[in-house]
Design an enzyme around this catalytic site. Structure first.
Site, PDB file in Angstrom:
ATOM      1  N   LYS A  53       0.841  -1.205   0.000  1.00 36.76           N
ATOM      2  CA  LYS A  53       0.000   0.000   0.000  1.00 36.76           C
ATOM      3  C   LYS A  53       0.872   1.250   0.000  1.00 36.76           C
ATOM      4  CE  LYS A  53      -3.818  -2.364   2.304  1.00 36.76           C
ATOM      5  NZ  LYS A  53      -4.496  -2.681   3.563  1.00 36.76           N
ATOM      6  N   GLN A  97      -4.089  -0.882   9.759  1.00 32.03           N
ATOM      7  CA  GLN A  97      -4.019  -2.231   9.202  1.00 32.03           C
ATOM      8  C   GLN A  97      -4.585  -3.246  10.201  1.00 32.03           C
ATOM      9  OE1 GLN A  97      -2.971  -3.099   5.995  1.00 32.03           O
ATOM     10  NE2 GLN A  97      -3.794  -5.088   6.588  1.00 32.03           N
ATOM     11  N   ASP A 120     -10.442   3.486   4.620  1.00 34.03           N
ATOM     12  CA  ASP A 120     -10.987   2.159   4.321  1.00 34.03           C
ATOM     13  C   ASP A 120     -12.498   2.167   4.094  1.00 34.03           C
ATOM     14  OD1 ASP A 120      -9.069   0.116   4.111  1.00 34.03           O
ATOM     15  OD2 ASP A 120      -8.631   0.252   6.253  1.00 34.03           O
TER      16      ASP A 120
END
Ligand code: NAP
Length: 292
Positions: A53, A97, A120
């Site tokens: 990412k 994460q 997200d």
């Protein structure tokens, strides 16, 4: 022969577009989107995802702020960091994460991220907006994996309106938002799960089948309709022998592929799209702050 949906290629197209958008933001506003990547501990798979990412974000011109915390970090310390990131003008997107250590409540942590910085798309406000907005609006913060699946489908230039779509899985991060996205494309959507009775016959009726279960090669050709489009979200590591392993999806690819019109492979299908959509959310958040 079916069309293999090349997620790497489609993701690259999206990243190329974002790169241009970010250059435009920079020349107009003298700033670029900022993404804070927060990892707690050293789960190997998380480190791989974070690295991928971070690399992708830098490639398109996003500023990445890396926060790798000790596995012993407690919930208050993590929330303190998130509050700082919420208040920082340099940060447009915050990615925590998952999974977090068991001592930390993931829901509490994710809900502490400001909805406008929720890279997200998991915050309840963004989930609500996704559910009530009439269209898949370009200003929305949308969960990355299902949005990536939708963009893969759109790449096929097929009519989605009125199609029978079946989503296998009802998780908050994939199945449920996928259902919402397809509903807004005017598909007729059925969501099935582990308690669904006669799942096979429901799937056989699907023009579009999205599979997000987390069970290696679970769906075989008897589950799918001739000419259907299959998106395989699953990522499962299976052993080949004592020393080697490989990644497979939730769909038995070689069995299903000859029967369908299009299918996404694992790896190289949904995975790269998920990362590209994270960059899209971060850029969207920056545009929302500066322009809208
Ligand atoms: P999850 O939270 O474990 O949810 C799995 C879903 O599958 C649940 O709704 C479960 O039903 C359903 N299910 C389990 N067994 C089933 C069965 N035998 N028949 C029908 N439904 C069944 O998983 P997730 O987070 O959604 O992830 C799903 C898969 O996608 C995993 O392999 C994950 O690694 C992968 N994934 C990939 C990406 C990517 O970027 N490519 C991103 C996220 C996830 P119940 O609700 O009834 O338990």
């Amino acid at each position: 022969m079916s069309h293999i949906l090349d997620g790497k290629k489609v993701a690259q197209k999206l990243k190329d577009r974002l790169k241009i958008e970010i250059e435009n933001i920079k020349s107009k506003f003298d700033c670029v989107p900022g993404l804070a990547v927060v990892q707690v501990g050293n789960v190997a798979a998380s480190s791989v995802y974070v690295k991928a990412k971070t690399k992708a974000a830098k490639e398109v011109g996003i500023n990445v702020f890396d926060h790798h915390l000790e596995a012993t970090t407690n919930q208050d310390e993590l929330i303190n960091l998130i509050n700082q990131l919420n208040n920082s003008e340099d940060i447009d997107g915050i990615l925590v994460q998952l999974p977090l250590p068991k001592t930390i409540n993931e829901e509490v942590v994710l809900n502490s991220i400001l909805p406008e910085k929720d890279a997200d798309g998991f915050h309840p406000l963004n989930v609500g907006k996704l559910s009530i907005s009439p269209k898949n609006d370009e200003n929305l913060m949308i969960p990355c994996t299902p949005y990536g699946c939708l963009l893969l489908l759109k790449e096929l230039n097929i009519e989605l309106v009125g199609k029978n779509a079946v989503v296998i899985g009802r998780s908050n991060i994939v199945g449920k938002p996928m259902t919402q996205l397809l509903l807004k494309e005017s598909c007729t959507v059925t969501t099935v799960h582990s308690k669904t009775v006669d799942i096979e016959s429901i799937c056989k009726n699907a023009d579009i089948l999205i599979v997000a279960i987390g069970k290696p090669e679970f769906v075989n050709k008897d589950w799918v309709k001739e000419g259907a489009v299959i998106i395989d979200v699953g990522i499962n590591r299976v052993k080949i022998n004592e020393k080697k392993s490989k990644l497979v999806g939730d769909v038995l690819f070689n069995d299903v592929e000859p029967k369908v019109s299009a299918i996404s492979p694992v790896p190289g299908g949904v995975g790269p799209m998920t990362i590209a959509c994270l960059l899209r959310n971060t850029t969207t958040s920056c545009k929302n702050r500066l322009i809208n």
